[in-house]
Write a protein that holds these residues in place. Structure first.
Motif, mmCIF file in Angstrom:
data_model
loop_
_atom_site.group_PDB
_atom_site.id
_atom_site.type_symbol
_atom_site.label_atom_id
_atom_site.label_comp_id
_atom_site.label_asym_id
_atom_site.label_seq_id
_atom_site.Cartn_x
_atom_site.Cartn_y
_atom_site.Cartn_z
ATOM 1 N N GLY A 1 15.496 3.772 -8.289
ATOM 2 C CA GLY A 1 14.878 2.450 -8.225
ATOM 3 C C GLY A 1 14.606 2.033 -6.798
ATOM 4 N N PHE A 2 15.555 2.271 -5.897
ATOM 5 C CA PHE A 2 15.365 1.918 -4.491
ATOM 6 C C PHE A 2 14.220 2.737 -3.885
ATOM 7 C CE2 PHE A 2 16.367 2.457 0.050
ATOM 8 C CZ PHE A 2 16.377 1.121 0.429
ATOM 9 N N THR A 3 14.192 4.039 -4.226
ATOM 10 C CA THR A 3 13.119 4.919 -3.732
ATOM 11 C C THR A 3 11.767 4.439 -4.250
ATOM 12 O OG1 THR A 3 14.658 6.798 -3.742
ATOM 13 C CG2 THR A 3 12.296 7.294 -3.609
ATOM 14 N N LYS A 4 11.737 4.034 -5.524
ATOM 15 C CA LYS A 4 10.492 3.539 -6.128
ATOM 16 C C LYS A 4 10.043 2.256 -5.452
ATOM 17 C CE LYS A 4 7.354 3.864 -9.429
ATOM 18 N NZ LYS A 4 6.425 4.994 -9.548
ATOM 19 N N ALA A 5 10.977 1.390 -5.114
ATOM 20 C CA ALA A 5 10.629 0.137 -4.439
ATOM 21 C C ALA A 5 9.993 0.414 -3.082
ATOM 22 C CB ALA A 5 11.869 -0.728 -4.280
ATOM 23 N N ILE A 6 10.601 1.316 -2.316
ATOM 24 C CA ILE A 6 10.049 1.691 -1.004
ATOM 25 C C ILE A 6 8.659 2.279 -1.164
ATOM 26 C CG2 ILE A 6 10.343 3.161 1.011
ATOM 27 C CD1 ILE A 6 12.313 0.849 0.880
ATOM 28 N N GLU A 7 8.506 3.136 -2.192
ATOM 29 C CA GLU A 7 7.207 3.773 -2.446
ATOM 30 C C GLU A 7 6.140 2.732 -2.773
ATOM 31 O OE1 GLU A 7 5.198 6.538 -5.913
ATOM 32 O OE2 GLU A 7 7.351 6.759 -5.514
ATOM 33 N N MET A 8 6.487 1.754 -3.633
ATOM 34 C CA MET A 8 5.531 0.711 -4.010
ATOM 35 C C MET A 8 5.092 -0.112 -2.805
ATOM 36 S SD MET A 8 7.144 -0.757 -7.559
ATOM 37 C CE MET A 8 6.935 0.090 -9.125
ATOM 38 N N ILE A 9 6.044 -0.423 -1.937
ATOM 39 C CA ILE A 9 5.724 -1.240 -0.766
ATOM 40 C C ILE A 9 4.916 -0.449 0.255
ATOM 41 C CG2 ILE A 9 6.729 -2.474 1.200
ATOM 42 C CD1 ILE A 9 9.118 -3.146 -0.636
ATOM 43 N N MET A 10 5.334 0.789 0.516
ATOM 44 C CA MET A 10 4.674 1.610 1.536
ATOM 45 C C MET A 10 3.256 2.005 1.125
ATOM 46 S SD MET A 10 6.789 1.626 3.987
ATOM 47 C CE MET A 10 5.996 2.827 5.056
ATOM 48 N N THR A 11 3.034 2.234 -0.162
ATOM 49 C CA THR A 11 1.701 2.633 -0.633
ATOM 50 C C THR A 11 0.787 1.426 -0.863
ATOM 51 O OG1 THR A 11 2.487 2.653 -2.932
ATOM 52 C CG2 THR A 11 2.550 4.736 -1.718
ATOM 53 N N GLY A 12 1.349 0.216 -0.699
ATOM 54 C CA GLY A 12 0.526 -0.987 -0.855
ATOM 55 C C GLY A 12 0.052 -1.177 -2.281
ATOM 56 N N ASP A 13 0.942 -1.009 -3.232
ATOM 57 C CA ASP A 13 0.598 -1.180 -4.645
ATOM 58 C C ASP A 13 0.030 -2.581 -4.863
ATOM 59 O OD1 ASP A 13 0.881 -1.800 -7.493
ATOM 60 O OD2 ASP A 13 1.979 0.089 -7.618
ATOM 61 N N SER A 14 -1.262 -2.644 -5.200
ATOM 62 C CA SER A 14 -1.951 -3.940 -5.298
ATOM 63 C C SER A 14 -1.375 -4.816 -6.413
ATOM 64 C CB SER A 14 -3.449 -3.723 -5.530
ATOM 65 O OG SER A 14 -3.674 -2.957 -6.708
ATOM 66 N N GLU A 15 -0.980 -4.193 -7.517
ATOM 67 C CA GLU A 15 -0.432 -4.976 -8.628
ATOM 68 C C GLU A 15 0.905 -5.597 -8.243
ATOM 69 O OE1 GLU A 15 0.717 -4.596 -13.384
ATOM 70 O OE2 GLU A 15 -0.011 -2.845 -12.277
ATOM 71 N N ILE A 16 1.746 -4.831 -7.536
ATOM 72 C CA ILE A 16 3.049 -5.354 -7.111
ATOM 73 C C ILE A 16 2.872 -6.518 -6.148
ATOM 74 C CG2 ILE A 16 5.159 -4.822 -5.836
ATOM 75 C CD1 ILE A 16 5.033 -3.723 -8.695
ATOM 76 N N PHE A 17 1.941 -6.375 -5.212
ATOM 77 C CA PHE A 17 1.697 -7.460 -4.269
ATOM 78 C C PHE A 17 1.175 -8.698 -4.981
ATOM 79 C CE2 PHE A 17 1.751 -4.190 -0.873
ATOM 80 C CZ PHE A 17 2.583 -4.852 0.027
ATOM 81 N N ALA A 18 0.301 -8.505 -5.971
ATOM 82 C CA ALA A 18 -0.237 -9.641 -6.732
ATOM 83 C C ALA A 18 0.875 -10.346 -7.512
ATOM 84 C CB ALA A 18 -1.329 -9.161 -7.684
ATOM 85 N N ILE A 19 1.751 -9.555 -8.133
ATOM 86 C CA ILE A 19 2.876 -10.122 -8.893
ATOM 87 C C ILE A 19 3.824 -10.873 -7.965
ATOM 88 C CG2 ILE A 19 4.947 -9.505 -10.205
ATOM 89 C CD1 ILE A 19 3.323 -7.203 -11.439
#
Length: 232
Positions: A7-25
């Motif tokens: 989960g921590f690795t996934k969180a870092i991945e989402m932030i570093m890759t600039g996941d647009s959906e995560i940023f919108a949420i």
């Protein structure tokens, strides 16, 4: 333990890759929470001051209702807003159900009693001699309230932090009135519940890390301001 690491690795991945959906949420989460807290402060602090400083018939009953509201289950708040905004409800013409505004209304209903109740308690604990001393110095009512606000500012900051913590963690009411619609009303807490129901525990934990990071940063900032005002 592996789930937490994933989960921590996934969180870092989402932030570093600039996941647009995560940023919108995340942005929607911050927007609805801060809007709800803003209105709760705007109404709750003056109301709490009024209740704390004045005596009137029915004050004890009002305080009981406020204290009950502080423990109001979020799903009850969500049900109340849903009934008001439902197509047969009194506010149906506003067509606000399943919108960010509906989430704000539900979170406002949850946080308002907290800010009002804690502000009222802070003002009731002020030494009556202090109020008499301020009056004796010739202060107007507005000046007295301002001085007492400065006296209780640490407690008021605590009330704001308690209210904000409640709305950041809120999920039941947001799910009920918002519907968790992708791109419209999906916030971090409702996303976590959805991912758990789908069995995507790594994504759910990643979203939890993001939510906890936001809560930590905001609480740290407010605590810093709270303690800074202590010496100002």
């Amino acid at each position: 333990m592996d789930l937490l690491i994933d989960g921590f690795t996934k969180a870092i991945e989402m932030i570093m890759t600039g996941d647009s959906e995560i940023f919108a949420i995340t942005l929607l989460t911050l927007r609805v929470c801060f809007t709800a807290i803003f209105w709760s402060m705007l109404i709750g602090i003056p109301f709490g001051v009024l209740v704390g400083l004045t005596n009137f018939p029915g004050k004890r009953l009002l305080l009981v209702l406020i204290n009950i509201g502080m423990g109001l289950p979020p799903v009850v708040a969500g049900l109340t807003i849903t009934m008001l905004l439902w197509r047969s409800g009194p506010l149906s013409d506003l067509t606000l159900l399943y919108s960010p505004t509906a989430i704000v209304l539900a979170q406002f209903l949850v946080s308002l009693p907290i800010i009002t109740g804690l502000t009222s308690t802070a003002f009731q604990q002020i030494d009556p001699k202090l109020r008499l001393q301020i009056k004796a110095l010739g202060a107007t009512k507005a000046q007295m309230v301002w001085l007492l606000l400065k006296e209780t500012k640490i407690a008021i900051f605590a009330a704001i932090m308690a209210g904000l913590g409640r709305v950041l963690a809120e999920v039941g009411a947001a799910m009920m009135v918002g519907g968790n619609i992708q791109g419209e009303t999906r916030i971090l807490t409702t996303s976590i519940v959805m991912e758990v129901s789908k069995g995507n525990f790594d994504v759910a934990i990643a979203l939890s890390f993001i939510l906890m990071s936001l809560a930590f940063f905001i609480t740290f900032l407010l605590t810093f301001l709270q303690q800074r005002t202590r010496y100002s």
